[in-house]
Each structure stands twice: as structure tokens, then as C-alpha cells.
Design a protein around this motif. Structure first.
Motif, mmCIF file in Angstrom:
data_model
loop_
_atom_site.group_PDB
_atom_site.id
_atom_site.type_symbol
_atom_site.label_atom_id
_atom_site.label_comp_id
_atom_site.label_asym_id
_atom_site.label_seq_id
_atom_site.Cartn_x
_atom_site.Cartn_y
_atom_site.Cartn_z
ATOM 1 N N VAL A 98 -41.689 -17.117 -5.822
ATOM 2 C CA VAL A 98 -42.036 -17.057 -7.249
ATOM 3 C C VAL A 98 -40.850 -16.573 -8.080
ATOM 4 N N GLN A 99 -40.209 -15.510 -7.618
ATOM 5 C CA GLN A 99 -39.071 -14.965 -8.357
ATOM 6 C C GLN A 99 -37.902 -15.956 -8.405
ATOM 7 N N TYR A 100 -37.694 -16.651 -7.319
ATOM 8 C CA TYR A 100 -36.596 -17.631 -7.256
ATOM 9 C C TYR A 100 -36.834 -18.759 -8.254
ATOM 10 N N ILE A 101 -38.076 -19.234 -8.352
ATOM 11 C CA ILE A 101 -38.397 -20.309 -9.298
ATOM 12 C C ILE A 101 -38.227 -19.838 -10.737
ATOM 13 N N LYS A 102 -38.598 -18.606 -11.031
ATOM 14 C CA LYS A 102 -38.425 -18.073 -12.390
ATOM 15 C C LYS A 102 -36.954 -18.024 -12.787
ATOM 16 N N LEU A 103 -36.114 -17.561 -11.885
ATOM 17 C CA LEU A 103 -34.688 -17.487 -12.190
ATOM 18 C C LEU A 103 -34.073 -18.878 -12.371
ATOM 19 N N LEU A 104 -34.512 -19.834 -11.564
ATOM 20 C CA LEU A 104 -33.976 -21.194 -11.700
ATOM 21 C C LEU A 104 -34.421 -21.832 -13.011
ATOM 22 N N ARG A 105 -35.635 -21.551 -13.451
ATOM 23 C CA ARG A 105 -36.089 -22.069 -14.754
ATOM 24 C C ARG A 105 -35.228 -21.508 -15.869
ATOM 25 N N ARG A 106 -34.850 -20.227 -15.742
ATOM 26 C CA ARG A 106 -34.047 -19.595 -16.772
ATOM 27 C C ARG A 106 -32.628 -20.167 -16.789
ATOM 28 N N SER A 107 -32.142 -20.499 -15.597
ATOM 29 C CA SER A 107 -30.781 -21.037 -15.522
ATOM 30 C C SER A 107 -30.717 -22.537 -15.767
ATOM 31 N N ALA A 108 -31.901 -23.186 -15.860
ATOM 32 C CA ALA A 108 -31.980 -24.631 -16.170
ATOM 33 C C ALA A 108 -31.301 -25.492 -15.120
ATOM 34 N N GLU A 109 -31.372 -25.092 -13.853
ATOM 35 C CA GLU A 109 -30.835 -25.901 -12.767
ATOM 36 C C GLU A 109 -31.973 -26.777 -12.231
ATOM 37 N N ILE A 110 -32.072 -27.981 -12.774
ATOM 38 C CA ILE A 110 -33.232 -28.830 -12.563
ATOM 39 C C ILE A 110 -33.386 -29.228 -11.096
ATOM 40 N N GLU A 111 -32.322 -29.678 -10.479
ATOM 41 C CA GLU A 111 -32.424 -30.159 -9.106
ATOM 42 C C GLU A 111 -32.840 -29.031 -8.149
ATOM 43 N N LYS A 112 -32.184 -27.887 -8.280
ATOM 44 C CA LYS A 112 -32.556 -26.754 -7.441
ATOM 45 C C LYS A 112 -33.991 -26.307 -7.711
ATOM 46 N N LYS B 2 -44.961 -29.720 -17.224
ATOM 47 C CA LYS B 2 -44.345 -29.705 -18.560
ATOM 48 C C LYS B 2 -42.824 -29.799 -18.478
ATOM 49 N N ASP B 3 -42.229 -29.136 -17.503
ATOM 50 C CA ASP B 3 -40.775 -29.215 -17.335
ATOM 51 C C ASP B 3 -40.339 -30.642 -17.042
ATOM 52 N N GLU B 4 -41.073 -31.302 -16.149
ATOM 53 C CA GLU B 4 -40.716 -32.678 -15.804
ATOM 54 C C GLU B 4 -40.987 -33.630 -16.971
ATOM 55 N N ALA B 5 -42.095 -33.374 -17.700
ATOM 56 C CA ALA B 5 -42.434 -34.248 -18.829
ATOM 57 C C ALA B 5 -41.409 -34.133 -19.945
ATOM 58 N N SER B 6 -40.846 -32.952 -20.120
ATOM 59 C CA SER B 6 -39.846 -32.777 -21.186
ATOM 60 C C SER B 6 -38.541 -33.480 -20.869
ATOM 61 N N LEU B 7 -38.317 -33.782 -19.608
ATOM 62 C CA LEU B 7 -37.058 -34.425 -19.207
ATOM 63 C C LEU B 7 -37.207 -35.913 -18.973
ATOM 64 N N SER B 8 -38.404 -36.355 -18.718
ATOM 65 C CA SER B 8 -38.599 -37.746 -18.302
ATOM 66 C C SER B 8 -38.954 -38.618 -19.493
ATOM 67 N N ASN B 9 -38.802 -39.880 -19.287
ATOM 68 C CA ASN B 9 -39.207 -40.857 -20.275
ATOM 69 C C ASN B 9 -40.457 -41.560 -19.786
ATOM 70 N N GLU B 10 -40.858 -42.590 -20.515
ATOM 71 C CA GLU B 10 -42.088 -43.278 -20.154
ATOM 72 C C GLU B 10 -41.994 -43.949 -18.795
ATOM 73 N N SER B 11 -40.794 -44.351 -18.415
ATOM 74 C CA SER B 11 -40.647 -44.992 -17.108
ATOM 75 C C SER B 11 -40.896 -44.014 -15.966
ATOM 76 N N ASN B 12 -40.757 -42.718 -16.243
ATOM 77 C CA ASN B 12 -40.969 -41.692 -15.213
ATOM 78 C C ASN B 12 -42.334 -41.039 -15.339
ATOM 79 N N PHE B 13 -43.237 -41.740 -16.028
ATOM 80 C CA PHE B 13 -44.570 -41.192 -16.274
ATOM 81 C C PHE B 13 -45.335 -40.955 -14.978
ATOM 82 N N GLU B 14 -45.183 -41.842 -14.030
ATOM 83 C CA GLU B 14 -45.968 -41.738 -12.792
ATOM 84 C C GLU B 14 -45.645 -40.470 -12.006
#
Length: 831
Positions: A69-83, A107-119
Motif C-alpha cells: 500500500v505504501q509503495y503504491i502511494k509513493l509511486l502515485r505521488r511520483s507519477a511513475e506510471i509504468e512502475k 481513474k488514473d488509467e482513465a485520465s491517461l487513456s483515450n477512447e481506444s483504450n476504453f476496454e
């Protein structure tokens, strides 16, 4: 105190002030900029350091939930999408994610994706709603599909069908949620009303069909006990008015609507009122988690009493969302589904989630495998679940054993029946048994569980594998680990006898009859061999067995006798040492041991220990001195008599040393020691209980003494005076024999023996004369004791009439001549 308000400044003015400050003081501006950059760099360095530490922790301990949980929070803050994606996938591989974590991910994925990545985003929502019941997550999913799916957004036929199917799934999964289910219904109605607005006004038939669809949804909505029933009724009436239908009724009244809708609404209202109290309890914020859990269980019992599986299931899902790692809750939930639904994807899905949330519970895995088998799952799916279970850590070895046996049971059933798929064969059972033996044998040595496993294995080797050599190999492998276990040898022999392999069974007897087993096992195997030869062998075989077994039995018997002799000798030595210590203490000047006798309540005269009491009661004569000769015997007798006459009062006062004893009277004659112990269990501190019995009848006298370890427990016991016990009101008082003795001695005439009186609470006070009479039976010293008066009702019952009567011809009166040492020893040894 006056309050000061900060003057408001417009954004334009604020910007102009900042720009002017920067122009007027460029150095200060540069300094603040450099400070901010420095602080940002320090924060980034600290964050990178934390990320490295968490990465190392997860590489060494991937099951650390909090670290994930803590690792995911830090990665969200650092905006390292792949990690961040990788970290979430790794965590979800091991643990279910909370609804909040699924919403963040989507929500994170939706903010980055377009309609082609809807699935890909849609799949995230699907994964999220499959793990826990969450109304907010469902609403987010429905909104996302309506906004981002082109077909649904453009109200195409395929899009409308897809949206309606999704809404129906949401209604089935969550619409029965009493407190939040209305959110799903409201969203459904709003969507259908939006569809109504897109229909051409000229298409009256399509429009009327859509109106009827919305009306049907309202009717369903009003028939479910939800917290928003009244507001829903108002909304429905307002909508009907919009459609041109006049309702002659008050806004909150059911009049004016169809009878079946009104009936359903009233029933739903009654159901909600019956559940309102439970809903209030489980949603309170001022109670502990344990209290909330108990409220959930009470609510579930209430729902189960109505027998509606759908309502019970939705409440279980709500409880699990709040308590996802409660193994008791998962066990109750799955047990309920097994009893009501038995098979189906719903039950399988719940078991899958249960084992993900509580993987340390072996029972859940066992029932999961049985659920898959009942649902006719393929071997690939069952095998995957079994292999996954073996990677978990259970609290007991019995859970591992049960898991292996369940796996073997399922394979056996499917191989034996025609329903088994083609990939099944007996080698899979053998591999499972071998895997179980390798894992459990080092830890379950000489246990019944390991014996049961190998017996089952050997039997299947014979029945399904048709391999006798393999079956014998199973037993031989067990004997290498459990060679000192008698039942293992017996079971091996039983298999050979059942197969009519007499010589092989005899060979096993020859191997094990000389082994040492626990208890009487060594003798048992010898006798078992003899019985075997009587039933199956020839006369020569029997003679041979007797020749082998007889010396072994004699050896075992001699060993037993030696062990018993050592134990008996140890007890005798201990007793003789005690007697020597007592005799040595009596020889010391000023010793009062000769005067002291154990109190009457400690005496236990039974047929088994009368002789022992005769020997013990001669302690007052000092056995060592009595055996030295007649002269010393007379001196000792004289000394004893003088002591009895002079120090009766002192002796009586020393009879009762224990000061923490309760005297209980008016006791039911059927009461036993256990009953009294139970009666005083709330008091505690009971060390001994003695119920007085009649010497001749053996029946209870209704009196008892209860010893306590200290005065505090005794006082608490006395406080139970006059309480009912087995139908009688007990009398409980502190035992005080001294007071009773003083009163008795005060009424004794001068020169009269105090031994004629009775101690406190009816207890016999003096037993010196009686015990000394018993201890010196056949000696002239009895003639020195004179008892006056006829009031002998309080004479201790353990004193025999010897010396109390003047019957002619008794041995004591006729034996005028003192006995020699040899005669005395012979007489003493006979007793």
C-alpha cells in the motif's frame, strides 16, 4: 475581543503586487526560487530513498500488505506510471484490492487513456466489482461507461443494450443494499429517462414503450425495502403527473396508484421498518469493530429467519466488505451457500474470494476443492487450486493432512466413475500420496494421522493400482519412520492376512515380536502371534512361535517386576525414612511429638489400611525403645500415662492446627466431594474436602469439613451460610474446635478424663486414650486408663471397646506376665 478580517485582494491585484515585488527586489525573488528548488530536491531524494527501501522489503517479503500500500502511494505521488501499474498488478496477484484502490486505479488509467483504450479501464472496473460489494464503485463504473463508451454515449442500439445489461447486473448485485441501493435505482431511472428524450416525438409507439419501461423500473424500485422509499414514492407520483396521469391523492399517500404497486410498497415499508434498527446499529460510528461485527451477525440471523437467500447473500457481502479478513465470517458465508445453493458459479466465486482473503484457513481450501468437484470443474482448475493451497501457511499439520486427503478423495472418485476426464490416471493419486508423505512424515512421526494416510495409500495401491509390491513398499516406508508404533505393524499384518498371504504375515511377526513398544504393546504383539499361529499355522508353526515368544514374555515379565520392585522399594524407603525422622524427633529433649496425634477429621479407616493404622498408632510408644526390652517398655508406658493425665488440656489444644477450615452441616446425604467443590467454586481456594461417614453403614452423616488455603477464601465461604444446596439449606461456619473443647473441659468434674467430652461442632475431641489403646493392644498399660461415668456418646468411633469393658476372659486381663522381646516381635509382625 474584536475580530480582524484580512482585506480581500483581487487576483489581478495580487498578481501585480507579486510582479512589482519581483521587480523591486530581484535578489529576494531569486533567493525564494532557489529555496523552493532546494526543498523540492530534498523531498524528491527522500522519496526515492523510501521507494528503494520499500522495493527491497517487497523483494524479500512479498506478503507484506502494508508495504504494498505504501509503495503504491509513493509511486502515485511520483507519477511513475509504468512502475505504478506493475506494483498494483503485483499486489493484486497476492491480495484483493479495496474498492477505494480500484477506483483510484481506474481513474488514473482513465485520465491517461483515450477512447481506444476504453476496454482496459472497463476491465479494471470489472475486476474491482468482482472482489467486494461497493455501491460507489458500481456508480463510478456506470458513469464511466455512459460517458466514455461511444456506443452508449451516442445512444446506439448496441450501446443501449449494453448499458441496460450493465444496469441489470448492478441491480442484481447491489440494489438490495438497504442503505445505499437507491443510488443504483436512481441512476437506472435517469438513464432510461435520458433515452426517452432521444426518441422522436412522432414515434408514439416507441415513446410509449419507453414510458412503460420506466414505469416498470419504478414499480420494482418501490417494492424493495430501502431507506429512500418515501422520497421514491414522491418522485414516482411526480413523474406520472408529467406523463399526463392525474393522481387524486396526497403526495405521501399510496392512493391513486395501482393496487399491486401500493401493496408492494406497503410490504416493503413494513420490511424496512423491521430492519431499521439493525441498519442503524451496523452503520454507527461510535462503536468498536467487535461490536459492529456482532451487530452484523445478529442482523444475519434475523434475515435468515425469513428464508430469502438473496437478502442474506447481500448482507453477507456487506459484512465482508467491512471485515474482509474475518475467517469466521467467510466460513459462515460459504457454509450457508453450500446449504442453500450447493452448486453454481456464485458459490465457486465466493470460495475463490474467501481463499484470497483468508488463505491461512485450511478448511476454506478443503471446501473450495469440494465445491469445484461438485460443479464438475476440469482437472486443470482443481489442480491449480490445490497447488495454490500448498503455498499457503496453515496453523496445524492436520490442516495439511486434510487437504492432501481431500485431493486424493476427489481423484479417486473421478477415476472410479465414468465422469472423470481423460487426463486422470492412478499415477496422480500416487504422486499426491508421495507428496503428502514427504512433507508430513518428518513432522507427524508416530501419529494416527500418518498411519491413516499410509493405510489409505496401501489400500488404493491394491484396489486401483493393482500393485501388491507398491502396497508393501508403502508399509515399509512407514515402518522406517514409525517402527516403534504397534498399530503400524498390526495394520501391515492385517493387510497380508486379508490377502491370504500367511507366510508373509508370519515373517512380519518374526520381525516385530522382539521390538519394544509402549505400554503393554510388547506383550500384545507376542500374544497376537500366538493367536495367529493357532488360527492359521500348523502345529510346528505354533511350537516354533511358542519357543520364540515364551522367553520374550518371561523377559518382559521380569522387567515389569523389576520396575514394580523399584517403585515399591522406593516407597518403602521413603516411609522408613519418615518413621526414622519421627523417632529421632521424639528422642530429643522437650519434644512433644509423643503427645501429638493427628486430628480425627484426618483419619480414614478403611479395610485396606487398618493394619497400617495399627502400626502407625504405635508411634506414641517409640518403636525403637519398645523393642529394646521389657524394662524400657514399662518406662515408656509409664511416661505416656503420666503425660495423658497431666497434659490432657494442652494436648487437646494442639489437636487442630489448621485455622482455615469450614464446618458444613445439614448436608444432603447424597452429596459428594465434587458437589461441594462445585458449590464453593465461586469462592475458590479449596484445598481439601472431607465428608464424614458412619463407621458401620458407610452413609454420610450430613457433616463435612472444607479446608481453604487462606482466611480470605474461608471468610468468603462462610458468607455462603444458609444457601440452598441439593434441596437443603447448608449451615457453613468457621471450624473452631478450641472453643468447643474449652467449654467441654469446663464442665468436666475434677479428676475426670477430658477424653469423655466432645470438641466443637460435634467433632470428637480426644482420641489419645483410644489411639494409644489400639497402639498397645495386648499390653498391661491399658489397665491404667480409668474412664468414669456412663456418658460415652462422644467417644471417637475409631476407638475399639478394648480396655473399656470389664468382660472376663479377655486377653488383656489374663496376660499378666510381660512378654519377651521375641514374643513381642512375633506378635507385632503378625499384626
Amino acid at each position: 475581543m474584536e475580530e480582524f478580517e484580512k482585506p480581500q485582494v483581487s487576483m489581478e491585484e495580487d498578481t501585480e503586487m507579486e510582479e512589482s515585488d519581483a521587480v523591486e527586489n530581484p535578489k529576494a525573488s531569486q533567493k525564494s526560487s532557489s529555496d523552493s528548488e532546494s526543498s523540492d530536491s530534498e523531498e524528491e531524494a527522500d522519496q526515492n530513498e523510501q521507494l528503494l527501501a520499500l522495493e527491497y522489503e517487497l523483494s524479500t517479503n512479498p506478503s507484506n500488505y502494508d508495504a504494498h500500500v505504501q509503495y503504491i502511494k509513493l509511486l502515485r505521488r511520483s507519477a511513475e506510471i509504468e512502475k505504478l501499474r506493475e506494483a498494483r498488478e503485483n499486489m493484486n496477484t497476492l491480495f484483493p484490492l479495496s474498492p477505494e484502490m480500484w477506483m483510484e486505479w481506474a481513474k488514473d488509467e482513465a485520465s491517461l487513456s483515450n477512447e481506444s483504450n476504453f476496454e482496459s479501464v472497463e476491465k479494471l472496473y470489472e475486476r474491482g466489482i468482482s472482489e467486494y460489494l461497493s455501491i460507489p464503485l458500481w456508480c463510478e463504473y456506470l458513469n464511466y461507461v455512459q460517458e466514455h463508451d461511444p456506443k452508449v454515449r451516442d445512444c446506439l442500439a448496441d450501446g443501449i443494450s449494453k448499458a441496460r445489461n450493465l444496469f441489470e447486473r448492478a441491480v442484481t448485485a447491489a440494489a438490495l443494499h438497504v442503505s445505499q441501493g437507491s443510488q443504483i435505482w436512481d441512476a437506472y431511472i435517469q438513464y432510461e429517462q435520458a433515452i426517452l428524450l432521444t426518441i422522436d416525438q412522432s414515434d408514439i409507439q416507441a415513446k410509449e414503450k419507453q414510458v412503460q419501461r420506466i414505469r416498470s423500473i419504478f414499480h420494482r424500485y418501490l417494492s424493495i425495502p430501502l431507506a429512500s422509499l418515501k422520497s421514491t414514492l414522491l418522485a414516482y407520483k411526480a413523474w406520472e403527473v408529467e406523463q399526463g396521469n392525474s393522481l387524486d391523492a396526497e403526495p405521501g399517500d399510496v392512493l391513486g396508484i395501482s393496487s399491486h404497486v401500493a401493496s408492494g410498497y406497503q410490504k416493503a415499508e413494513e420490511m424496512y421498518n423491521a430492519r431499521a434498527h439493525h441498519e442503524e446499529q451496523i452503520t454507527r460510528q461510535d462503536i468498536s469493530e467487535s461490536e459492529r461485527f456482532q451487530h452484523y451477525m445478529s442482523y444475519l440471523d434475523f434475515e435468515k429467519s425469513f428464508g430469502d437467500p438473496a437478502r442474506v447473500q447481500i448482507l453477507y457481502e456487506r459484512a465482508i466488505t467491512d471485515f474482509p479478513v474475518s475467517n469466521d465470517l467467510w466460513l459462515h458465508y460459504t457454509h450457508y451457500l453450500d446449504k442453500t445453493l450447493k452448486v453454481g458459479n456464485v458459490v465457486k466465486d465466493v470460495y475463490s474470494r474467501a481463499t484470497r482473503n483468508c488463505p491461512w484457513v485450511g478448511e476454506l481450501w478443503v471446501r473450495y476443492l469440494l465445491c469445484l468437484e461438485r460443479g464438475l470443474a476440469f482437472e486443470k482448475e482443481i489442480s491449480a487450486a490445490f497447488e495454490k493451497s500448498l503455498k499457503c501457511t496453515f496453523s496445524t499439520l492436520e490442516e495439511y493432512l486434510d487437504l492432501f486427503l481431500t485431493r486424493v478423495d476427489g481423484l479417486r472418485r473421478r477415476i472410479s466413475s465414468a465422469s472423470g476426464d481423460g487426463v486422470l490416471n492412478y499415477s496422480m493419486i500416487r504422486e499426491s500420496f508421495q507428496q503428502a508423505a514427504d512433507y508430513l512424515s518428518p513432522h507427524m512421526k508416530n501419529t494416527d494421522g500418518l498411519l491413516h494416510l499410509h493405510a489409505y495409500w496401501a489400500r488404493l495401491e491394491l484396489k486401483l493400482g493393482n500393485d501388491l509390491i507398491a502396497a508393501r513398499g508403502v508399509w515399509e516406508s512407514l515402518l522406517k519412520t514409525c517402527g516403534s508404533m504397534l498399530e503400524a505393524w498390526k495394520s501391515y499384518i492385517a493387510m497380508e492376512i486379508e490377502l491370504d498371504h500367511i507366510n508373509e504375515a508370519r515373517a512380519i511377526y518374526k520381525r516385530c515380536y522382539s521390538k519394544r513398544f509402549s505400554g503393554t504393546g510388547s506383550e500384545d504383539i507376542c500374544h497376537s502371534w500366538l493367536r495367529f499361529e493357532r488360527e492359521f499355522g500348523t502345529l510346528e508353526d505354533l511350537n516354533h512361535a511358542v519357543q520364540k515368544v515364551t522367553p520374550r514374555l518371561e523377559e518382559l515379565q521380569l522387567f515389569r517386576l523389576q520396575q514394580e520392585s523399584k517403585s515399591f522399594t522406593g516407597a518403602i524407603d521413603q516411609r522408613e525414612q519418615t518413621l526414622k525422622n519421627t523417632s529421632r524427633e521424639r528422642r530429643k529433649p522437650g519434644s512433644s511429638a509423643i503427645d501429638e496425634q493427628p486430628p480425627a477429621k484426618w483419619q480414614k479407616y478403611t479395610s485396606q489400611n487398618k493394619k497400617l493404622h495399627k502400626r502407625e498408632n504405635t508411634q506414641g510408644l517409640n518403636l525403637a525403645e519398645a523393642n529394646d526390652g521389657e524394662e524400657k517398655e514399662g518406662k515408656v508406658e509409664k511416661k505416656v500415662n503420666e503425660k495423658q493425665m497431666k497434659d490432657t488440656k494442652n494436648t487437646t489444644s494442639r489437636l487442630y492446627k489448621d485455622q482455615c477450615t469450614a464446618f458444613v452441616s445439614n448436608l444432603n446425604i447424597t452429596a459428594k466431594d465434587e458437589d461441594l467443590h462445585q458449590f464453593f467454586s465461586d469462592v475458590g481456594g479449596v484445598t481439601a474436602i472431607r465428608i464424614l461417614h458412619d463407621k458401620f453403614t458407610g452413609k454420610s452423616r450430613g457433616l463435612a469439613y472444607v479446608d481453604f488455603k487462606d482466611d480470605e477464601h474461608l471468610a468468603a465461604a462462610v458468607a455462603k451460610n444458609k444457601q440452598m444446596f441439593l434441596g437443603k439449606k447448608l449451615s457453613v461456619a468457621r471450624s473452631n474446635p478450641k472453643q468447643g473443647k474449652r467449654e467441654s473441659l469446663a464442665h468436666t468434674a475434677p479428676g475426670e478424663e477430658a477424653s469423655n467430652q466432645s470438641g466443637g461442632h460435634g467433632r470428637s475431641v480426644s482420641k489419645e486414650s483410644g489411639e494409644d489403646s489400639k497402639g498397645s493392644r495386648g499390653r498391661k498399660r491399658i489397665e491404667n486408663i480409668q474412664l468414669k461415668g456412663k456418658n460415652t456418646f462422644a467417644v471417637p468411633r475409631n476407638v475399639k471397646p478394648l480396655g473399656w469393658t470389664n468382660k472376663p476372659g479377655t486377653r488383656e486381663e489374663e496376660d499378666e506376665k510381660p512378654k519377651s522381646n521375641d514374643e513381642f516381635r512375633k506378635m507385632f509382625m503378625k499384626t
